[in-house]
Write a protein that holds these residues in place. Sequence first.
Motif, PDB file in Angstrom:
ATOM      1  N   LEU A  50      -8.025  32.666  -6.764  1.00 18.49           N
ATOM      2  CA  LEU A  50      -8.061  33.940  -6.028  1.00 18.49           C
ATOM      3  C   LEU A  50      -9.060  35.002  -7.215  1.00 18.49           C
ATOM      4  O   LEU A  50     -10.231  35.220  -6.422  1.00 18.49           O
ATOM      5  CB  LEU A  50      -7.440  34.366  -5.017  1.00 18.49           C
ATOM      6  CG  LEU A  50      -7.961  35.617  -4.095  1.00 18.49           C
ATOM      7  CD1 LEU A  50      -8.926  35.308  -2.756  1.00 18.49           C
ATOM      8  CD2 LEU A  50      -6.389  36.266  -3.143  1.00 18.49           C
ATOM      9  N   ALA A  54     -13.266  35.475  -6.591  1.00 20.32           N
ATOM     10  CA  ALA A  54     -13.526  36.863  -6.147  1.00 20.32           C
ATOM     11  C   ALA A  54     -14.130  37.034  -7.431  1.00 20.32           C
ATOM     12  O   ALA A  54     -15.506  38.040  -7.231  1.00 20.32           O
ATOM     13  CB  ALA A  54     -11.984  38.107  -6.367  1.00 20.32           C
ATOM     14  N   ALA A  66     -17.114  41.950  -0.097  1.00 16.75           N
ATOM     15  CA  ALA A  66     -16.265  41.214  -0.572  1.00 16.75           C
ATOM     16  C   ALA A  66     -14.825  40.758  -1.153  1.00 16.75           C
ATOM     17  O   ALA A  66     -14.140  40.611  -1.498  1.00 16.75           O
ATOM     18  CB  ALA A  66     -16.699  40.018   0.571  1.00 16.75           C
ATOM     19  N   SER A  69     -12.944  43.290  -2.644  1.00 19.59           N
ATOM     20  CA  SER A  69     -11.833  43.255  -2.471  1.00 19.59           C
ATOM     21  C   SER A  69     -10.717  42.496  -2.145  1.00 19.59           C
ATOM     22  O   SER A  69      -9.758  42.941  -2.641  1.00 19.59           O
ATOM     23  CB  SER A  69     -12.142  43.396  -0.499  1.00 19.59           C
ATOM     24  OG  SER A  69     -12.757  44.184   0.238  1.00 19.59           O
ATOM     25  N   TRP A  70     -11.481  41.086  -2.500  1.00 16.65           N
ATOM     26  CA  TRP A  70     -10.501  39.659  -2.394  1.00 16.65           C
ATOM     27  C   TRP A  70      -9.756  40.189  -4.252  1.00 16.65           C
ATOM     28  O   TRP A  70      -8.344  40.095  -4.225  1.00 16.65           O
ATOM     29  CB  TRP A  70     -10.922  38.501  -2.042  1.00 16.65           C
ATOM     30  CG  TRP A  70     -11.099  38.855  -0.981  1.00 16.65           C
ATOM     31  CD1 TRP A  70     -11.842  38.185  -0.015  1.00 16.65           C
ATOM     32  CD2 TRP A  70      -9.873  38.468  -0.130  1.00 16.65           C
ATOM     33  NE1 TRP A  70     -10.971  38.719   1.829  1.00 16.65           N
ATOM     34  CE2 TRP A  70     -10.425  38.278   1.664  1.00 16.65           C
ATOM     35  CE3 TRP A  70      -8.067  38.442  -0.210  1.00 16.65           C
ATOM     36  CZ2 TRP A  70      -9.458  38.612   2.595  1.00 16.65           C
ATOM     37  CZ3 TRP A  70      -7.647  38.669   0.981  1.00 16.65           C
ATOM     38  CH2 TRP A  70      -7.549  38.042   1.855  1.00 16.65           C
ATOM     39  N   VAL A  73      -7.345  42.691  -4.397  1.00 15.40           N
ATOM     40  CA  VAL A  73      -5.647  42.285  -3.196  1.00 15.40           C
ATOM     41  C   VAL A  73      -5.442  40.926  -4.390  1.00 15.40           C
ATOM     42  O   VAL A  73      -3.897  41.301  -4.645  1.00 15.40           O
ATOM     43  CB  VAL A  73      -6.361  41.645  -2.550  1.00 15.40           C
ATOM     44  CG1 VAL A  73      -4.609  40.636  -2.171  1.00 15.40           C
ATOM     45  CG2 VAL A  73      -6.212  42.461  -1.491  1.00 15.40           C
ATOM     46  N   ALA A  74      -5.706  40.487  -5.082  1.00 17.63           N
ATOM     47  CA  ALA A  74      -4.895  39.510  -6.332  1.00 17.63           C
ATOM     48  C   ALA A  74      -4.629  40.191  -7.278  1.00 17.63           C
ATOM     49  O   ALA A  74      -3.291  39.908  -8.097  1.00 17.63           O
ATOM     50  CB  ALA A  74      -6.225  38.709  -6.557  1.00 17.63           C
ATOM     51  N   TRP A 105       1.877  35.432   1.500  1.00 11.09           N
ATOM     52  CA  TRP A 105       0.980  35.554   0.469  1.00 11.09           C
ATOM     53  C   TRP A 105       0.229  34.051   0.837  1.00 11.09           C
ATOM     54  O   TRP A 105      -1.046  34.308   0.017  1.00 11.09           O
ATOM     55  CB  TRP A 105       1.258  35.748  -1.047  1.00 11.09           C
ATOM     56  CG  TRP A 105       0.764  35.142  -2.079  1.00 11.09           C
ATOM     57  CD1 TRP A 105       0.370  34.350  -2.870  1.00 11.09           C
ATOM     58  CD2 TRP A 105      -0.567  36.024  -2.417  1.00 11.09           C
ATOM     59  NE1 TRP A 105      -0.714  34.134  -3.901  1.00 11.09           N
ATOM     60  CE2 TRP A 105      -1.876  35.671  -3.388  1.00 11.09           C
ATOM     61  CE3 TRP A 105      -1.069  37.426  -2.039  1.00 11.09           C
ATOM     62  CZ2 TRP A 105      -2.988  36.032  -3.994  1.00 11.09           C
ATOM     63  CZ3 TRP A 105      -1.795  38.281  -2.712  1.00 11.09           C
ATOM     64  CH2 TRP A 105      -3.060  37.449  -3.552  1.00 11.09           C
ATOM     65  N   ALA A 108      -2.214  34.628   3.773  1.00 10.79           N
ATOM     66  CA  ALA A 108      -3.472  35.716   2.253  1.00 10.79           C
ATOM     67  C   ALA A 108      -4.250  35.185   1.583  1.00 10.79           C
ATOM     68  O   ALA A 108      -5.638  35.348   1.327  1.00 10.79           O
ATOM     69  CB  ALA A 108      -3.221  37.113   1.938  1.00 10.79           C
ATOM     70  N   ALA A 109      -4.019  34.688   0.402  1.00  6.82           N
ATOM     71  CA  ALA A 109      -4.982  33.551  -0.008  1.00  6.82           C
ATOM     72  C   ALA A 109      -5.705  32.693  -0.031  1.00  6.82           C
ATOM     73  O   ALA A 109      -6.645  32.507  -0.412  1.00  6.82           O
ATOM     74  CB  ALA A 109      -4.090  32.954  -1.384  1.00  6.82           C
ATOM     75  N   GLY A 112      -8.464  34.390   1.746  1.00  5.94           N
ATOM     76  CA  GLY A 112      -9.272  35.640   0.821  1.00  5.94           C
ATOM     77  C   GLY A 112     -10.126  33.783   0.354  1.00  5.94           C
ATOM     78  O   GLY A 112     -11.706  33.909  -0.277  1.00  5.94           O
ATOM     79  N   LEU A 116     -14.541  33.622   0.268  1.00  6.78           N
ATOM     80  CA  LEU A 116     -15.168  33.241  -0.833  1.00  6.78           C
ATOM     81  C   LEU A 116     -15.626  32.378  -1.033  1.00  6.78           C
ATOM     82  O   LEU A 116     -17.289  32.918  -1.612  1.00  6.78           O
ATOM     83  CB  LEU A 116     -14.452  34.010  -1.896  1.00  6.78           C
ATOM     84  CG  LEU A 116     -13.284  35.051  -2.182  1.00  6.78           C
ATOM     85  CD1 LEU A 116     -12.001  35.621  -3.499  1.00  6.78           C
ATOM     86  CD2 LEU A 116     -14.546  36.362  -1.558  1.00  6.78           C
TER      87      LEU A 116
END
Length: 219
Positions: A50, A54, A66, A69-70, A73-74, A105, A108-109, A112, A116
């Motif tokens: 991730l 990103a 975007a 943001s990711w 998060v990672a 997680w 979410a991963a 994302g 991406l």
Amino acid sequence: MRKPPVRVDAVLVQAVIAAALSFAHLHDLAVAAGQDGWKAWAYPVSVDLLLVAAWRRLRSGQSKAAGWSWFLVALAASLGANIATAGLLDLSHVPPWLRVLVAGWPAAAFLGGTLLAHGPATDRADVIADSDVIDTPAPAPEEQHEVEPPVRARTPQLVAEPAPPSPPTDHVPAALITHARKVAAEHHTRTGAPIDTATLRARLGVPAPLAEAIATHLT
């Protein structure tokens, strides 16, 4: 020729060490949260992938919001695992909220990484429009034809009529010569001077060339 020795990039070595440590911390946190076996090894892989996705989105210049943001998060997941395994958290008694975060997680991963890797169609269209611009040849300029000036009508020019050819001196009539002698004798008696060609021409009423021819016979 001897090849130069392989140069070791210190930054790359540092990155590998940091990635290995973060990988180990994420694995240990996943094991403490109840994820054992191959699942514990999959958690650090998903976090690192991730981060890479990103970072690539940020490097491409598309949808930076975007990407950031990711990436954050990672990064928070990686830093959280590092801090949690540094002794601040009892891994033998993991709180329920951390178990929920670890269990949620993967979803979410996956979200994302998908967003991406497969951005909106408008982003891809912009990239194609910017990178694959087809150079269309410029329209050829219209050939300019030289316009010939209009031909002007030629005005008729008066051509002078050629003068009548002078009669040769050998063909002067004998009678005309006799008459000319009489005129010349009369002029000499009256004026005491020989007659000139102009007077002879006037008295005889003949053209100038003929008067000159007659005058040659009077001398």
